[in-house]
Design a protein around this motif. Structure first.
Motif, PDB file in Angstrom:
ATOM      1  N   VAL A  62      -9.090  -2.258   8.872  1.00 46.65           N
ATOM      2  CA  VAL A  62      -9.747  -2.299   7.566  1.00 46.65           C
ATOM      3  C   VAL A  62      -9.139  -3.407   6.707  1.00 46.65           C
ATOM      4  N   ILE A  63     -10.017  -4.175   6.070  1.00 46.28           N
ATOM      5  CA  ILE A  63      -9.619  -5.019   4.941  1.00 46.28           C
ATOM      6  C   ILE A  63     -10.369  -4.472   3.737  1.00 46.28           C
ATOM      7  N   HIS A  64      -9.617  -3.929   2.809  1.00 43.96           N
ATOM      8  CA  HIS A  64     -10.215  -3.228   1.663  1.00 43.96           C
ATOM      9  C   HIS A  64     -10.180  -4.126   0.431  1.00 43.96           C
ATOM     10  N   GLY A  65     -11.282  -4.860   0.252  1.00 43.72           N
ATOM     11  CA  GLY A  65     -11.391  -5.748  -0.895  1.00 43.72           C
ATOM     12  C   GLY A  65     -12.291  -5.226  -1.989  1.00 43.72           C
ATOM     13  N   GLY A  66     -13.014  -4.130  -1.731  1.00 46.03           N
ATOM     14  CA  GLY A  66     -13.940  -3.592  -2.720  1.00 46.03           C
ATOM     15  C   GLY A  66     -13.212  -2.845  -3.821  1.00 46.03           C
ATOM     16  N   ALA A  67     -13.609  -3.085  -5.064  1.00 49.03           N
ATOM     17  CA  ALA A  67     -12.945  -2.430  -6.199  1.00 49.03           C
ATOM     18  C   ALA A  67     -13.715  -2.690  -7.483  1.00 49.03           C
ATOM     19  N   LEU A  68     -13.410  -1.894  -8.495  1.00 53.37           N
ATOM     20  CA  LEU A  68     -13.759  -2.273  -9.855  1.00 53.37           C
ATOM     21  C   LEU A  68     -12.628  -3.135 -10.392  1.00 53.37           C
ATOM     22  N   ASN A  85     -11.319   3.020  -7.130  1.00 58.52           N
ATOM     23  CA  ASN A  85     -10.090   2.315  -6.768  1.00 58.52           C
ATOM     24  C   ASN A  85      -9.033   3.211  -6.138  1.00 58.52           C
ATOM     25  N   VAL A  86      -8.988   4.460  -6.512  1.00 54.22           N
ATOM     26  CA  VAL A  86      -7.971   5.368  -5.964  1.00 54.22           C
ATOM     27  C   VAL A  86      -8.564   6.237  -4.864  1.00 54.22           C
ATOM     28  N   THR A  87      -9.568   7.041  -5.204  1.00 54.93           N
ATOM     29  CA  THR A  87     -10.160   7.918  -4.194  1.00 54.93           C
ATOM     30  C   THR A  87     -10.779   7.111  -3.061  1.00 54.93           C
ATOM     31  N   GLY A  88     -11.417   5.997  -3.388  1.00 53.93           N
ATOM     32  CA  GLY A  88     -11.995   5.151  -2.347  1.00 53.93           C
ATOM     33  C   GLY A  88     -10.955   4.638  -1.379  1.00 53.93           C
ATOM     34  N   THR A  89      -9.819   4.214  -1.895  1.00 51.35           N
ATOM     35  CA  THR A  89      -8.734   3.753  -1.031  1.00 51.35           C
ATOM     36  C   THR A  89      -8.195   4.888  -0.174  1.00 51.35           C
ATOM     37  N   LEU A  90      -8.051   6.072  -0.776  1.00 48.70           N
ATOM     38  CA  LEU A  90      -7.589   7.239  -0.022  1.00 48.70           C
ATOM     39  C   LEU A  90      -8.562   7.577   1.116  1.00 48.70           C
ATOM     40  N   ASN A  91      -9.856   7.518   0.838  1.00 50.01           N
ATOM     41  CA  ASN A  91     -10.849   7.796   1.879  1.00 50.01           C
ATOM     42  C   ASN A  91     -10.679   6.855   3.066  1.00 50.01           C
ATOM     43  N   TYR A 147      -2.403  -0.001  -8.817  1.00 45.76           N
ATOM     44  CA  TYR A 147      -1.020   0.328  -8.462  1.00 45.76           C
ATOM     45  C   TYR A 147      -0.974   1.662  -7.709  1.00 45.76           C
ATOM     46  N   ALA A 148      -1.786   2.637  -8.157  1.00 50.07           N
ATOM     47  CA  ALA A 148      -1.847   3.911  -7.445  1.00 50.07           C
ATOM     48  C   ALA A 148      -2.334   3.698  -6.012  1.00 50.07           C
ATOM     49  N   ALA A 149      -3.318   2.824  -5.833  1.00 47.51           N
ATOM     50  CA  ALA A 149      -3.825   2.546  -4.488  1.00 47.51           C
ATOM     51  C   ALA A 149      -2.760   1.876  -3.634  1.00 47.51           C
ATOM     52  N   GLU A 150      -1.982   0.983  -4.214  1.00 40.99           N
ATOM     53  CA  GLU A 150      -0.865   0.380  -3.477  1.00 40.99           C
ATOM     54  C   GLU A 150       0.091   1.447  -2.969  1.00 40.99           C
ATOM     55  N   GLN A 151       0.384   2.404  -3.822  1.00 44.85           N
ATOM     56  CA  GLN A 151       1.332   3.447  -3.440  1.00 44.85           C
ATOM     57  C   GLN A 151       0.757   4.358  -2.353  1.00 44.85           C
ATOM     58  N   LEU A 152      -0.545   4.515  -2.338  1.00 37.94           N
ATOM     59  CA  LEU A 152      -1.160   5.253  -1.239  1.00 37.94           C
ATOM     60  C   LEU A 152      -0.977   4.500   0.081  1.00 37.94           C
ATOM     61  N   CYS A 153      -1.104   3.191   0.047  1.00 38.02           N
ATOM     62  CA  CYS A 153      -0.865   2.390   1.258  1.00 38.02           C
ATOM     63  C   CYS A 153       0.569   2.569   1.748  1.00 38.02           C
ATOM     64  N   ARG A 154       1.517   2.538   0.811  1.00 39.00           N
ATOM     65  CA  ARG A 154       2.928   2.735   1.173  1.00 39.00           C
ATOM     66  C   ARG A 154       3.141   4.118   1.771  1.00 39.00           C
ATOM     67  N   LEU A 155       2.511   5.133   1.168  1.00 42.23           N
ATOM     68  CA  LEU A 155       2.670   6.508   1.634  1.00 42.23           C
ATOM     69  C   LEU A 155       2.116   6.687   3.048  1.00 42.23           C
ATOM     70  N   PHE A 156       0.960   6.086   3.314  1.00 41.11           N
ATOM     71  CA  PHE A 156       0.372   6.251   4.651  1.00 41.11           C
ATOM     72  C   PHE A 156       1.167   5.496   5.714  1.00 41.11           C
ATOM     73  N   HIS A 157       1.853   4.441   5.314  1.00 43.26           N
ATOM     74  CA  HIS A 157       2.770   3.810   6.274  1.00 43.26           C
ATOM     75  C   HIS A 157       3.940   4.742   6.564  1.00 43.26           C
ATOM     76  N   ALA A 158       4.494   5.345   5.506  1.00 46.32           N
ATOM     77  CA  ALA A 158       5.658   6.221   5.681  1.00 46.32           C
ATOM     78  C   ALA A 158       5.302   7.489   6.459  1.00 46.32           C
TER      79      ALA A 158
END
Length: 317
Positions: A62-68, A85-91, A147-158
């Motif tokens: 995935v390359i996630h470039g879609g956002a408000l 931006n947040v729920t979409g990234t989590l999905n 920033y919340a979406a960034e932290q979700l990326c970090r969390l899913f790596h961890a």
């Protein structure tokens, strides 16, 4: 690989999709608006759509470039920003983890690094910003959600071992600035290549590099902005006489600007240092301030896009 590209009808997507195909990838574009590279119409906030898209297209990365974005603050509610931006990234992250992916690239923004204090530029020196700058205190809902979406990326790596690269991109939009009207248009964009802008072509190439390097990095956050010619010891003078600093690095700049009827910036309040993406990913930007001066000197087209009438496809739709 079979790559899901969100935001495929947008400004970045229209450059990134062909680049991915040229590199041998099969691209599935997803956007709320139709476009040449968009095969799935819908929002990333729709978890069922994301799951169906993964299954039907055999998505492998995935390359996630879609956002408000920041200008959307005037058009959409805070809740919509959270939904997209947040729920979409989590999905997307949850679908990628379930599919056993080994790479996820997220388009973020340098805007989230700008607190109100930094924006006010009250200090006596320009603020030098890199990946270690902080604390992160976003000043609006756009920055908060990215920033919340960034932290979700970090969390899913961890938690899942999903290799995730976060790209905090500088400015590459083609339209007029929504807060500054002077200097106008192309002049403002040219000035920003000194400290906060890049071409959309370089932004697309950086995403391709991140997709390739993600498994070897694991998790990383990178600023993506044309390399600044300045060094940290220039910070105080940049705040008070940026034109003099620029002339030291580029002696021909004042005359080339004058011939065009342009103005060099009198002061620069912040500088983005993108050196880490070159050191870690081996990524080299094609365009910086030197290339802009070369175009002015040689009378060739400017190496960046400017379109005062550009409107986001989602708003047209």
């Amino acid at each position: 690989m079979r790559v899901l590209l969100t935001g495929s009808s947008g400004w970045l997507g229209r450059y990134l999709a062909p680049l991915l195909r040229d590199a041998g990838h099969i691209v599935t574009g997803l956007d709320v608006a139709p476009g040449a590279d968009t095969g799935v119409i819908g929002t990333v906030a729709d978890a069922a759509l994301i799951e169906r898209t993964f299954g039907e297209h055999g998505i492998e990365a995935v390359i996630h470039g879609g956002a408000l974005h920041k200008p959307d603050i005037a058009r959409y509610s805070r809740q919509t920003f959270v939904d997209v931006n947040v729920t979409g990234t989590l999905n997307l992250l949850e679908a990628a983890a379930r599919a056993g992916h080994d790479r996820f690239v997220f388009t973020s923004t340098t805007s989230l690094m700008i607190s109100q204090a930094i924006r006010d530029e009250a200090d006596d020196a320009a603020v030098w910003l890199d990946e270690d700058s902080g604390p992160i205190e976003p000043r609006n809902i756009y920055g908060v959600t990215k920033y919340a979406a960034e932290q979700l990326c970090r969390l899913f790596h961890a938690e899942h071992g999903l290799s995730s690269i976060v790209l905090r991109t500088g400015r590459f939009f083609p339209e007029e600035d929504d807060t500054h009207s002077h200097p106008p248009g192309e002049n403002l964009k040219a000035n920003e290549f000194l400290h906060r802008r890049l071409t959309v072509e370089d932004a697309a190439r950086a995403h391709l590099a991140a997709l390739d390097k993600a498994p070897g990095i694991g998790f990383g956050t990178y600023l993506v902005s044309a390399p600044t010619p300045f060094v940290r010891t220039d910070a105080a003078e940049l705040k008070h006489d940026a034109a003099a600093v620029i002339a030291r690095y580029f002696p021909e700049a004042p005359d080339l600007y004058a011939a065009r009827g342009w103005e060099l910036p009198g002061r620069i309040g912040r500088v983005y240092d993108s050196g880490r993406i070159t050191r870690d990913l081996g990524f080299v930007f094609d365009t910086g301030f030197a290339q802009i001066l070369a175009a002015l000197r040689d009378g060739t087209p400017l190496p960046f896009a400017h379109d005062a009438d550009y409107v986001s496809p989602k708003e047209v739709a």
